[in-house]
Design a protein around this motif. Structure first.
Motif, PDB file in Angstrom:
ATOM      1  N   THR A  11       0.852  -1.187   0.000  1.00 23.99           N
ATOM      2  CA  THR A  11       0.000   0.000   0.000  1.00 23.99           C
ATOM      3  C   THR A  11       0.891   1.240   0.000  1.00 23.99           C
ATOM      4  OG1 THR A  11      -1.747  -1.143   1.213  1.00 23.99           O
ATOM      5  CG2 THR A  11      -1.810   1.268   1.212  1.00 23.99           C
ATOM      6  N   VAL A  12       0.687   2.132  -0.932  1.00 20.08           N
ATOM      7  CA  VAL A  12       1.513   3.337  -1.059  1.00 20.08           C
ATOM      8  C   VAL A  12       1.327   4.216   0.182  1.00 20.08           C
ATOM      9  CG1 VAL A  12       1.972   5.415  -2.420  1.00 20.08           C
ATOM     10  CG2 VAL A  12       1.365   3.262  -3.567  1.00 20.08           C
ATOM     11  N   ALA A  13       2.428   4.578   0.823  1.00 18.46           N
ATOM     12  CA  ALA A  13       2.392   5.393   2.033  1.00 18.46           C
ATOM     13  C   ALA A  13       2.277   6.879   1.695  1.00 18.46           C
ATOM     14  CB  ALA A  13       3.651   5.148   2.863  1.00 18.46           C
ATOM     15  N   GLU A  14       1.914   7.664   2.685  1.00 16.15           N
ATOM     16  CA  GLU A  14       1.781   9.114   2.493  1.00 16.15           C
ATOM     17  C   GLU A  14       3.090   9.734   2.026  1.00 16.15           C
ATOM     18  OE1 GLU A  14      -0.616  11.264   2.603  1.00 16.15           O
ATOM     19  OE2 GLU A  14      -2.255   9.964   3.244  1.00 16.15           O
ATOM     20  N   ASP A  15       4.206   9.204   2.533  1.00 12.81           N
ATOM     21  CA  ASP A  15       5.507   9.767   2.199  1.00 12.81           C
ATOM     22  C   ASP A  15       5.888   9.530   0.742  1.00 12.81           C
ATOM     23  OD1 ASP A  15       7.582  11.310   3.254  1.00 12.81           O
ATOM     24  OD2 ASP A  15       8.897   9.573   3.464  1.00 12.81           O
ATOM     25  N   ASP A  17       3.483   9.638  -1.732  1.00 13.42           N
ATOM     26  CA  ASP A  17       2.418  10.209  -2.543  1.00 13.42           C
ATOM     27  C   ASP A  17       2.989  11.140  -3.612  1.00 13.42           C
ATOM     28  OD1 ASP A  17      -0.490  10.703  -2.999  1.00 13.42           O
ATOM     29  OD2 ASP A  17       0.109  12.748  -2.530  1.00 13.42           O
ATOM     30  N   GLY A  18       2.634  10.880  -4.878  1.00 11.25           N
ATOM     31  CA  GLY A  18       3.016  11.776  -5.959  1.00 11.25           C
ATOM     32  C   GLY A  18       4.311  11.444  -6.665  1.00 11.25           C
ATOM     33  N   ILE A  19       5.074  10.450  -6.178  1.00 11.31           N
ATOM     34  CA  ILE A  19       6.341  10.136  -6.834  1.00 11.31           C
ATOM     35  C   ILE A  19       6.110   9.158  -7.986  1.00 11.31           C
ATOM     36  CG2 ILE A  19       7.600  10.496  -4.686  1.00 11.31           C
ATOM     37  CD1 ILE A  19       7.997   7.440  -4.549  1.00 11.31           C
ATOM     38  N   ARG A  20       7.097   9.028  -8.854  1.00 10.26           N
ATOM     39  CA  ARG A  20       7.020   8.069  -9.950  1.00 10.26           C
ATOM     40  C   ARG A  20       7.194   6.649  -9.421  1.00 10.26           C
ATOM     41  NH1 ARG A  20       9.062   9.585 -15.427  1.00 10.26           N
ATOM     42  NH2 ARG A  20      10.242   7.640 -15.249  1.00 10.26           N
ATOM     43  N   ASP A  57       4.593   6.071 -14.196  1.00 10.78           N
ATOM     44  CA  ASP A  57       3.311   6.466 -13.602  1.00 10.78           C
ATOM     45  C   ASP A  57       3.514   7.131 -12.244  1.00 10.78           C
ATOM     46  OD1 ASP A  57       2.007   5.403 -15.746  1.00 10.78           O
ATOM     47  OD2 ASP A  57       1.396   3.543 -14.739  1.00 10.78           O
ATOM     48  N   ARG A  58       2.709   8.143 -11.963  1.00  7.60           N
ATOM     49  CA  ARG A  58       2.702   8.769 -10.639  1.00  7.60           C
ATOM     50  C   ARG A  58       1.783   7.970  -9.725  1.00  7.60           C
ATOM     51  NH1 ARG A  58       6.731  12.600  -9.822  1.00  7.60           N
ATOM     52  NH2 ARG A  58       7.189  13.528 -11.862  1.00  7.60           N
ATOM     53  N   ILE A  59       2.233   7.706  -8.519  1.00 12.63           N
ATOM     54  CA  ILE A  59       1.435   6.921  -7.585  1.00 12.63           C
ATOM     55  C   ILE A  59       0.872   7.820  -6.500  1.00 12.63           C
ATOM     56  CG2 ILE A  59       2.733   4.809  -8.039  1.00 12.63           C
ATOM     57  CD1 ILE A  59       4.296   5.236  -5.514  1.00 12.63           C
ATOM     58  N   ALA A  60      -0.213   7.359  -5.875  1.00 11.54           N
ATOM     59  CA  ALA A  60      -0.882   8.153  -4.841  1.00 11.54           C
ATOM     60  C   ALA A  60      -1.022   7.331  -3.561  1.00 11.54           C
ATOM     61  CB  ALA A  60      -2.257   8.600  -5.332  1.00 11.54           C
ATOM     62  N   ALA A  61      -1.001   8.035  -2.434  1.00 10.23           N
ATOM     63  CA  ALA A  61      -1.143   7.372  -1.139  1.00 10.23           C
ATOM     64  C   ALA A  61      -2.431   6.561  -1.111  1.00 10.23           C
ATOM     65  CB  ALA A  61      -1.136   8.399  -0.021  1.00 10.23           C
TER      66      ALA A  61
END
Length: 376
Positions: A11-15, A17-20, A57-61
């Motif tokens: 699961t993508v963490a808040e830290d 968020d927004g990175i490739r 792709d950019r990923i989101a929290a």
């Protein structure tokens, strides 16, 4: 859709968020090469919220990433970090004393001269290592988002999280950050307020450690300067503003126009030093930084010059308040002259458009169809 056998989900963490996505792998699965990630993407094995994903792709929290199994690899859910070298109490106190301002996403430091921003082959004492002394309660250390040369002092910004670091990196890359430096230079420029527009490239034979003016293949480089005060024809106290971000840009530009920064032997040679007891240390100071924070608020931080710089100003008869009282520099793109030129160009384009429209309406011709009928 069921998760394939042996695949792992994260699961993508808040830290993050927004990175490739490829950046996520560098942080969390450094043992997996970019080529491997690309192969997974091409074969549809890499999934983000159930959909095919690509390295760019950019990923989101909160998104769920599904990754194929990695042979003989231990995957960590935390970023891979180099082996830590604990700081002693004096080092922790040293870096904490540098803090001059801070916000929810950032910390502004006043870097002293002589301290490298990052380590190297022969550099073990550097700011990046000392940032462990500014870690939060969860152990998250601040992250560098730009750098200053070892012998340059002044304002240096660090981000509290990877997300904030990505924001600031974008600001610096897009010239959203406004930087103001103070410098003492040898001699006095003939123009009080000028622009140095000289392309720079790495000087061959120096291992990339020195830049030089290269009209043929150099990268575009622009620096503005204003004279704050002068000591006869001996030296000038300048305000410098880099409009581009090349390595050693201000140092190379000032030397190129015949006014090397005092103490900068690399670019000025013997001419970089003044007699009369003036310090031989570099007289280049990052005085002020203005930049937008991730929350949209404006950051505007200033740092006082180091002791040797202040002593030189006093010895040369300069009043430090003169530099502080100088009006905030105008963004060249927003200056009255540029605005006037843009308005004139827009008006000219509008007139041409209207003129072309009138010609079109009034034109006839054998193959152009019927003419507009006049009113009865």
């Amino acid at each position: 859709m069921a998760e394939p056998e042996n695949h792992r989900s994260f699961t993508v963490a808040e830290d993050d968020d927004g990175i490739r996505l490829d950046r996520w792998f560098k942080r969390h699965m450094a043992e997996v090469s970019f080529n491997q990630v690309s192969r997974w993407a091409r074969t549809g094995q890499l999934r983000l919220d159930g959909n095919k994903a690509s390295p760019g792709d950019r990923i989101a929290a909160g998104q769920v990433l599904v990754v194929p199994p990695v042979d003989s690899a231990v995957v960590s859910s935390k970023p891979v970090r180099p082996k830590a070298h604990p700081l002693d109490p004096d080092e922790i106190a040293f870096v904490r004393a540098m803090v001059i301002a801070q916000g929810p996403d950032w910390i502004a430091l006043d870097k002293p001269p002589g301290l490298a921003t990052q380590g190297g082959t022969k550099t073990s004492h550097h700011l990046d290592r000392l940032l462990d002394g500014l870690a939060d309660e969860a152990g998250n250390r601040p992250k560098l988002v730009h750098r200053l040369d070892k012998d340059t002092s002044g304002v240096l910004l660090v981000a509290r999280s990877a997300r904030a670091a990505a924001h600031f990196a974008k600001e610096f890359a897009g010239r959203g950050a406004k930087k103001v430096y103070w410098a003492l230079v040898n001699g006095v420029p003939s123009i009080d307020d000028g622009l140095v527009d000289l392309p720079l490239a790495k000087q061959p034979g120096t291992g990339g450690e020195k830049m030089h003016v290269d009209e043929a293949s150099g990268q575009p480089s622009k620096s503005r300067y204003r004279t704050i005060d002068r000591a006869g024809n001996r030296t000038a106290w300048l305000e410098l503003r880099p409009l581009t971000g090349r390595t050693h840009q201000l140092r190379a530009h000032m030397a190129a126009i015949g006014h090397p920064i005092v103490g900068d032997a690399k670019y000025g040679g013997a001419e970089a030093f003044l007699t009369g007891g003036i310090s031989r240390k570099m007289h280049l100071h990052a005085r002020r930084l203005r930049i937008s924070a991730p929350d949209g608020k404006k950051i505007d931080v200033s740092a006082e010059p180091p002791a040797h710089f202040s002593e030189s100003l006093a010895q040369l008869g300069f009043d430090i308040e003169a530099g502080k009282a100088l009006p905030t520099p105008v963004d060249p793109a927003r200056s009255p002259e540029v605005k006037a030129r843009r308005a004139a160009a827009a008006a000219k384009a509008a007139r041409r458009s209207r003129k072309g429209e009138r010609r079109s309406r009034g034109s006839g011709g054998s193959g152009g169809g019927a003419r507009p009928r006049g009113r009865k």
